[in-house]
Design a protein around this motif. Structure first.
Motif, short mmCIF file in Angstrom:
data_model
loop_
_atom_site.label_atom_id
_atom_site.label_comp_id
_atom_site.label_asym_id
_atom_site.label_seq_id
_atom_site.Cartn_x
_atom_site.Cartn_y
_atom_site.Cartn_z
N GLN A 150 0.84 -1.19 0.00
CA GLN A 150 0.00 0.00 0.00
C GLN A 150 0.88 1.25 0.00
N LEU B 53 -3.26 4.02 -2.59
CA LEU B 53 -3.44 2.89 -3.51
C LEU B 53 -2.99 1.59 -2.85
N LYS C 52 -1.34 -0.55 -11.08
CA LYS C 52 -2.63 -0.03 -10.63
C LYS C 52 -2.63 1.47 -10.87
N ARG C 53 -3.77 2.00 -11.31
CA ARG C 53 -3.85 3.44 -11.58
C ARG C 53 -5.05 4.04 -10.87
N LYS C 54 -4.87 5.31 -10.51
CA LYS C 54 -5.97 6.09 -9.93
C LYS C 54 -5.71 7.54 -10.26
N GLU C 55 -6.49 8.06 -11.19
CA GLU C 55 -6.33 9.45 -11.63
C GLU C 55 -4.87 9.67 -12.07
N LYS D 160 0.02 6.20 -10.36
CA LYS D 160 0.23 4.85 -10.88
C LYS D 160 1.22 4.13 -10.00
#
Lengths: 115, 116
Positions: free
Chosen positions: A34, A48, A57-60, A63
């Protein structure tokens, strides 16, 4: 015991560039990893989570990659902004948690984004 | 949704004195954690509760630190007597996770303890 290494020196970048932070670990391979953000005087905030069977993994604008062969995770912030300036903590699950979601944290890397 | 509450925010004591910290986790979160964060380091887990039972206290200095979580909700962490090296930020966190669940942890603002 597990050792987690994050860049101890601050990372200084120009606004708009991509920031890349590194988290290296030794010994066992965690089932998941994490990333948290911590601002001065505040508690960490979750960003994330990536599992061992996930490469990316991506978020906005964020990455995360997880390479179990290299024992490394990379955390990227694209189009960085001064508001992204903070300390970023990497945390790995402990194999001795009895399945109860125990985390081991790295010391964190301080990111400074300059206008 | 209210976050994790901690009090006090700051505490200054002399060595050998006692101190207690309080934490109220997010409603419905079964797991509660107490961490110690020394300046320049990452949080170190002291104790982890699942409801009102302890699941991990392997890094809690039990000769001087104690913690309880009554009724599986609020928790207190006590240091008696304090040493200079106890100066740190004490963070409380909570999560939904039970056994086998992988979830994020929600942190409170922390209590900054200075031992003189």
């Amino acid at each position: 015991s597990q050792k987690i290494e994050q860049n101890s020196e601050a990372l200084n970048i120009q606004e708009g560039k991509t920031a890349t932070l590194t988290c290296n670990y030794t010994n066992y391979s965690p089932a998941y990893l994490q990333w948290y953000r911590q601002d001065p005087g505040r508690g960490p905030v979750f960003l994330l989570l990536i599992r061992e069977n996930e490469k990316e993994k991506r978020k906005e604008r964020l990455k995360v990659t997880f390479d179990t062969t290299l024992k490394q995770s990379l955390f990227h912030i694209t189009a960085s902004q001064p508001a992204d300036s903070a300390t970023y903590l990497c945390a790995l699950d402990s194999p001795f948690s009895g399945g109860y979601n125990k985390l081991i944290f790295g010391a964190g890397t301080r990111l400074a984004v300059h206008p | 949704e209210a976050g994790v509450a901690q009090s006090p925010r700051y505490k200054i004591i002399e060595k050998r004195q006692s101190v207690a910290f309080w934490c109220n986790p997010i409603s419905g979160h079964a797991t509660l954690y107490w961490y110690q964060q020394i300046l320049g380091q990452g949080p170190k887990l002291l104790i982890q509760f699942q409801n009102n039972g302890v699941v991990d206290d392997s890094q809690l200095p039990k000769d001087r630190f104690s913690a309880e979580r009554l009724k599986g909700v609020d928790s207190t962490l006590k240091i008696q007597p304090a040493k200079l090296e106890d100066s740190a930020v004490y963070l409380c966190a909570s999560s939904l996770g039970g056994a086998g669940m992988v979830t994020e942890q929600f942190f409170g603002p922390g209590t900054r303890l200075t031992v003189l």
